[in-house]
Design an enzyme around this catalytic site. Structure first.
Site, PDB file in Angstrom:
ATOM      1  N   LYS A  11      37.664  53.312  44.981  1.00 56.36           N
ATOM      2  CA  LYS A  11      36.847  52.786  46.088  1.00 56.36           C
ATOM      3  C   LYS A  11      36.794  53.820  47.231  1.00 56.36           C
ATOM      4  CE  LYS A  11      37.904  48.245  44.399  1.00 56.36           C
ATOM      5  NZ  LYS A  11      37.982  46.822  44.634  1.00 56.36           N
ATOM      6  N   HIS A  95      29.175  47.219  40.500  1.00 63.87           N
ATOM      7  CA  HIS A  95      30.407  46.637  41.046  1.00 63.87           C
ATOM      8  C   HIS A  95      30.051  45.532  42.039  1.00 63.87           C
ATOM      9  CE1 HIS A  95      34.174  46.136  43.163  1.00 63.87           C
ATOM     10  NE2 HIS A  95      34.745  46.683  42.094  1.00 63.87           N
ATOM     11  N   GLU A 168      35.002  41.421  35.957  1.00 64.39           N
ATOM     12  CA  GLU A 168      35.745  41.415  37.212  1.00 64.39           C
ATOM     13  C   GLU A 168      35.405  40.156  38.003  1.00 64.39           C
ATOM     14  OE1 GLU A 168      37.081  45.672  38.304  1.00 64.39           O
ATOM     15  OE2 GLU A 168      35.229  45.239  39.351  1.00 64.39           O
TER      16      GLU A 168
HETATM   17  P1  PGA Z   1      41.581  45.491  42.413  1.00 62.21           P
HETATM   18  O1  PGA Z   1      40.074  46.030  42.245  1.00 62.21           O
HETATM   19  O2  PGA Z   1      42.362  45.996  41.230  1.00 62.21           O
HETATM   20  O3  PGA Z   1      42.042  46.091  43.720  1.00 62.21           O
HETATM   21  O4  PGA Z   1      41.514  44.013  42.456  1.00 62.21           O
HETATM   22  C1  PGA Z   1      39.451  46.111  40.989  1.00 62.21           C
HETATM   23  C2  PGA Z   1      38.025  46.553  41.156  1.00 62.21           C
HETATM   24  O5  PGA Z   1      37.367  46.126  42.112  1.00 62.21           O
HETATM   25  O6  PGA Z   1      37.493  47.329  40.325  1.00 62.21           O
END
Ligand code: PGA
Length: 254
Positions: A11, A95, A168
């Site tokens: 990110k 995403h 996700e």
């Molecule tokens: P997280 O994020 O492991 O911090 O929950 C996963 C993602 O958004 O790809």
């Protein structure tokens, strides 16, 4: 046989120093990883560091997004050609943070997917429901819509076969709340069955990753599920020890 893929989605985190340190630590720990494919997706400005440090290693790298346009007057965007130029293997598309904060629609995401495959890169297509949608019993409807956006492209299931899916659940991203292995498996199986209706062979080979607060403590159990083929890791990908432990968990389920 689907090779587990553990991909780190960094990110908007990091710096030049942090990128180099994290990649050094991941490289150093890679000797212990036997079966999993390992990938990192740093922010765009740091892709050149990934190129410099990871070329010639088995660690792949990619971007967190890609323009749907080929080139031209699109201020601030980064094209698939440029990603290719930096040696990227993967590009995350769709995403939930881009769907939410950048108002990306299924149509836009499908075009990005197409652009990524057209340049020989592998898209990681994110699908997933919000908490509200889950509580309304709409999980399957939502993930089916996200998946169908690509299945309905001119290339159809052959186009989908060029990528990787990441389930996700939005309510699990960055919250510390993880889907239970059973909850995740249910959706993964649903996605695979939906693809199987079009082409059972593609469905059998398609890698479907889980993402959403995956960490060393739950990775093994999640990846032990029949249809979970790895992870898209956010927070835990920023700590080399945690990320490597998740890669190890992938190995255990290979
Ligand atoms: P997280 O994020 O492991 O911090 O929950 C996963 C993602 O958004 O790809």
């Amino acid at each position: 046989m689907r090779q587990p893929l553990i991909a780190g989605n960094w990110k908007m985190n990091g710096s030049k120093v942090m990128t180099a340190e994290l990649l050094t630590a991941i490289k150093a720990g890679l000797g212990d990883i036997e079966a999993s494919e390992v990938a990192v997706c740093p922010p765009f400005p740091y892709l050149h560091i990934a190129e410099e440090m990871l070329s010639g290693t088995p660690i792949r790298y990619g971007s967190q997004d890609c323009s749907r346009e080929e080139d031209g007057a699109f201020t601030g965007q980064v094209s698939a050609t440029m990603l290719k130029d930096f040696g990227c293997t993967y590009a995350i598309v769709g995403h939930s943070e881009r769907r939410l904060f950048n108002a990306e629609t299924d149509a836009v995401i499908a075009r990005k997917y197409q652009m990524v495959t057209a340049h020989g890169l592998t898209p990681i297509l994110c699908v997933g429901e919000t908490l509200e949608e889950r509580e309304q019993g709409k999980t399957e409807e939502v993930v089916a819509r996200h998946l169908d956006a690509v299945l309905e492209l001119p290339g159809g299931v052959a186009e989908l076969a060029k990528g990787v899916i990441a389930y996700e659940p939005v309510w699990a991203i960055g919250t510390g709340v993880t889907a239970t292995p059973e909850q995740a498996q249910e959706v993964h199986a649903f996605l695979r069955q939906r693809v199987a209706k079009k082409d059972p062979e593609v469905a059998a080979e398609l890698r479907i990753l889980y993402g959403g607060s995956m960490k060393p403590g739950n990775a093994l159990e999640l990846m032990a599920q029949a249809d979970i083929d790895g992870g898209l890791i956010g927070g835990a990908a920023l700590k080399a020890a945690d990320f490597l432990a998740i890669c190890k968990a992938g190995d255990a389920n290979a």
